[in-house]
Structures are given as structure tokens and as C-alpha cells.
Write a protein that holds these residues in place. Structure first.
Motif, PDB file in Angstrom:
ATOM      1  N   GLY A  92      31.256  24.429  25.540  1.00  0.00           N
ATOM      2  CA  GLY A  92      31.863  25.727  25.312  1.00  0.00           C
ATOM      3  C   GLY A  92      33.336  25.701  25.652  1.00  0.00           C
ATOM      4  N   VAL A  93      33.946  26.863  25.614  1.00  0.00           N
ATOM      5  CA  VAL A  93      35.330  27.003  26.037  1.00  0.00           C
ATOM      6  C   VAL A  93      35.339  27.401  27.506  1.00  0.00           C
ATOM      7  N   TYR A  94      36.064  26.628  28.300  1.00  0.00           N
ATOM      8  CA  TYR A  94      36.150  26.880  29.735  1.00  0.00           C
ATOM      9  C   TYR A  94      37.462  27.588  30.056  1.00  0.00           C
ATOM     10  N   TYR A  95      37.331  28.680  30.778  1.00  0.00           N
ATOM     11  CA  TYR A  95      38.482  29.505  31.127  1.00  0.00           C
ATOM     12  C   TYR A  95      38.724  29.478  32.624  1.00  0.00           C
ATOM     13  N   CYS A  96      39.966  29.366  32.981  1.00  0.00           N
ATOM     14  CA  CYS A  96      40.398  29.502  34.366  1.00  0.00           C
ATOM     15  C   CYS A  96      40.722  30.977  34.616  1.00  0.00           C
ATOM     16  N   ALA A  97      40.418  31.445  35.806  1.00  0.00           N
ATOM     17  CA  ALA A  97      40.682  32.837  36.148  1.00  0.00           C
ATOM     18  C   ALA A  97      41.180  32.939  37.581  1.00  0.00           C
ATOM     19  N   GLY A  98      41.958  33.970  37.853  1.00  0.00           N
ATOM     20  CA  GLY A  98      42.490  34.162  39.199  1.00  0.00           C
ATOM     21  C   GLY A  98      42.588  35.619  39.583  1.00  0.00           C
ATOM     22  N   ARG A  99      42.690  35.865  40.867  1.00  0.00           N
ATOM     23  CA  ARG A  99      42.865  37.228  41.398  1.00  0.00           C
ATOM     24  C   ARG A  99      43.433  37.116  42.798  1.00  0.00           C
ATOM     25  N   ALA A 100      43.973  38.190  43.279  1.00  0.00           N
ATOM     26  CA  ALA A 100      44.354  38.256  44.685  1.00  0.00           C
ATOM     27  C   ALA A 100      43.084  38.084  45.511  1.00  0.00           C
ATOM     28  N   ARG A 101      43.169  37.445  46.642  1.00  0.00           N
ATOM     29  CA  ARG A 101      41.952  37.116  47.386  1.00  0.00           C
ATOM     30  C   ARG A 101      41.146  38.377  47.688  1.00  0.00           C
ATOM     31  N   ALA A 102      39.847  38.197  47.537  1.00  0.00           N
ATOM     32  CA  ALA A 102      38.944  39.325  47.728  1.00  0.00           C
ATOM     33  C   ALA A 102      38.890  39.734  49.199  1.00  0.00           C
ATOM     34  N   ILE A 103      38.618  41.012  49.406  1.00  0.00           N
ATOM     35  CA  ILE A 103      38.452  41.486  50.790  1.00  0.00           C
ATOM     36  C   ILE A 103      37.163  40.904  51.352  1.00  0.00           C
ATOM     37  N   SER A 104      37.058  40.931  52.642  1.00  0.00           N
ATOM     38  CA  SER A 104      35.907  40.344  53.316  1.00  0.00           C
ATOM     39  C   SER A 104      34.604  40.884  52.737  1.00  0.00           C
ATOM     40  N   GLY A 105      33.685  39.976  52.434  1.00  0.00           N
ATOM     41  CA  GLY A 105      32.386  40.361  51.910  1.00  0.00           C
ATOM     42  C   GLY A 105      32.328  40.516  50.406  1.00  0.00           C
ATOM     43  N   GLN A 106      33.463  40.430  49.755  1.00  0.00           N
ATOM     44  CA  GLN A 106      33.498  40.640  48.300  1.00  0.00           C
ATOM     45  C   GLN A 106      33.779  39.356  47.531  1.00  0.00           C
ATOM     46  N   PHE A 107      33.764  38.219  48.191  1.00  0.00           N
ATOM     47  CA  PHE A 107      34.128  36.968  47.534  1.00  0.00           C
ATOM     48  C   PHE A 107      33.268  36.689  46.317  1.00  0.00           C
ATOM     49  N   ARG A 108      31.998  37.023  46.360  1.00  0.00           N
ATOM     50  CA  ARG A 108      31.107  36.683  45.250  1.00  0.00           C
ATOM     51  C   ARG A 108      31.216  37.644  44.066  1.00  0.00           C
ATOM     52  N   ASN A 109      32.067  38.619  44.191  1.00  0.00           N
ATOM     53  CA  ASN A 109      32.373  39.468  43.037  1.00  0.00           C
ATOM     54  C   ASN A 109      32.985  38.595  41.954  1.00  0.00           C
ATOM     55  N   THR A 110      32.501  38.705  40.721  1.00  0.00           N
ATOM     56  CA  THR A 110      33.003  37.836  39.649  1.00  0.00           C
ATOM     57  C   THR A 110      34.022  38.536  38.758  1.00  0.00           C
ATOM     58  N   GLN A 111      34.667  39.547  39.273  1.00  0.00           N
ATOM     59  CA  GLN A 111      35.735  40.213  38.543  1.00  0.00           C
ATOM     60  C   GLN A 111      37.058  39.527  38.850  1.00  0.00           C
TER      61      GLN A 111
END
Length: 125
Positions: A92-111
Motif C-alpha cells: 500500500g501507500v505508507y504515510y508519515c504523520a506528526g503532531r505536537a506531543r500528546a498530553i499524558s494518557g493520550q499517546f495512543r490516540n491516532t489523530q
């Protein structure tokens, strides 16, 4: 302006390995969570793996656990995806993604807020 440039895609035989790279610019990389997603033809984009700002936290989709490894270099502002034992369904097509670091406890959020253009992975027989 944030720019994420993926590279390393290509054609690989089933059972083989491939390493993807994503170079980031315009992003406070050392303070950003990074991730890889993929999209197969006719399917929705799906989460593959993510890594926290300091490289300690990682999270994988069940389908790639034990085969893929995500890592990063904050010196090079680059995130990697080492893919081993590739299967046909990994194509498939692989995409890189980034965000400002998640707040504590929210790391597994996939947004994620920022996206690259993608790099194609083809798995052949």
C-alpha cells in the motif's frame, strides 16, 4: 509550514524487508509524536505504528506487531519504519504523520495533524 517527506518505498518479495524514512521540516520534531499509516487500494487508511517525542513510547497495530519497528532520530528530525517479514497485505501507500506531543494518557490516540505525501510499498511473490 510543516513538511514530511517519506522515502524508502519500493518493490520487495514476500518475506523480505524494507526500511522507510520520513524527514520532517517546519515541525518542533523533538517535541512531536510521529506515526506511520498505510492505505491499500480500495481500503481506508489505517494506523500502523507511532512513537512518542522521546522515543520511549511506541504503539503498534496488531497486524504488524513483532514484524515492524518504529524508531526516530531527533538529531536528524527523521522517523523510520523497519518492516520485516513482509506479507502481501502489507502492500500500500505508507504515510508519515506528526503532531505536537500528546498530553499524558493520550499517546495512543491516532489523530495526527500533519501528513506526508506517501511512499508506495509493493509486495511481490
Amino acid at each position: 509550514q510543516v513538511q514530511l517527506d517519506e522515502s524508502g518505498g519500493g518493490v520487495v518479495q514476500a518475506g523480505g524487508s524494507l526500511r522507510l524514512s520520513c524527514a520532517a521540516a517546519g515541525l518542533a520534531f523533538s517535541n512531536a509524536d510521529m506515526a506511520w499509516f498505510r492505505q491499500a487500494p480500495g481500503k481506508e487508511r489505517e494506523f500502523v505504528a507511532s512513537i512518542g517525542w522521546n522515543g520511549i513510547l511506541t504503539y503498534y497495530a496488531d497486524s504488524v506487531k513483532g514484524r515492524f519497528t518504529i524508531s526516530r532520530s531527533n538529531v536528524k528530525s527523521t522517523v523510520y519504519l523497519q518492516m520485516n517479514s513482509l506479507e502481501f497485505q502489507d502492500a500500500g501507500v505508507y504515510y508519515c504523520a506528526g503532531r505536537a506531543r500528546a498530553i499524558s494518557g493520550q499517546f495512543r490516540n491516532t489523530q495526527f495533524a500533519y501528513w506526508g505525501q506517501g511512499t508506495q510499498v509493493v509486495v511481490s511473490s
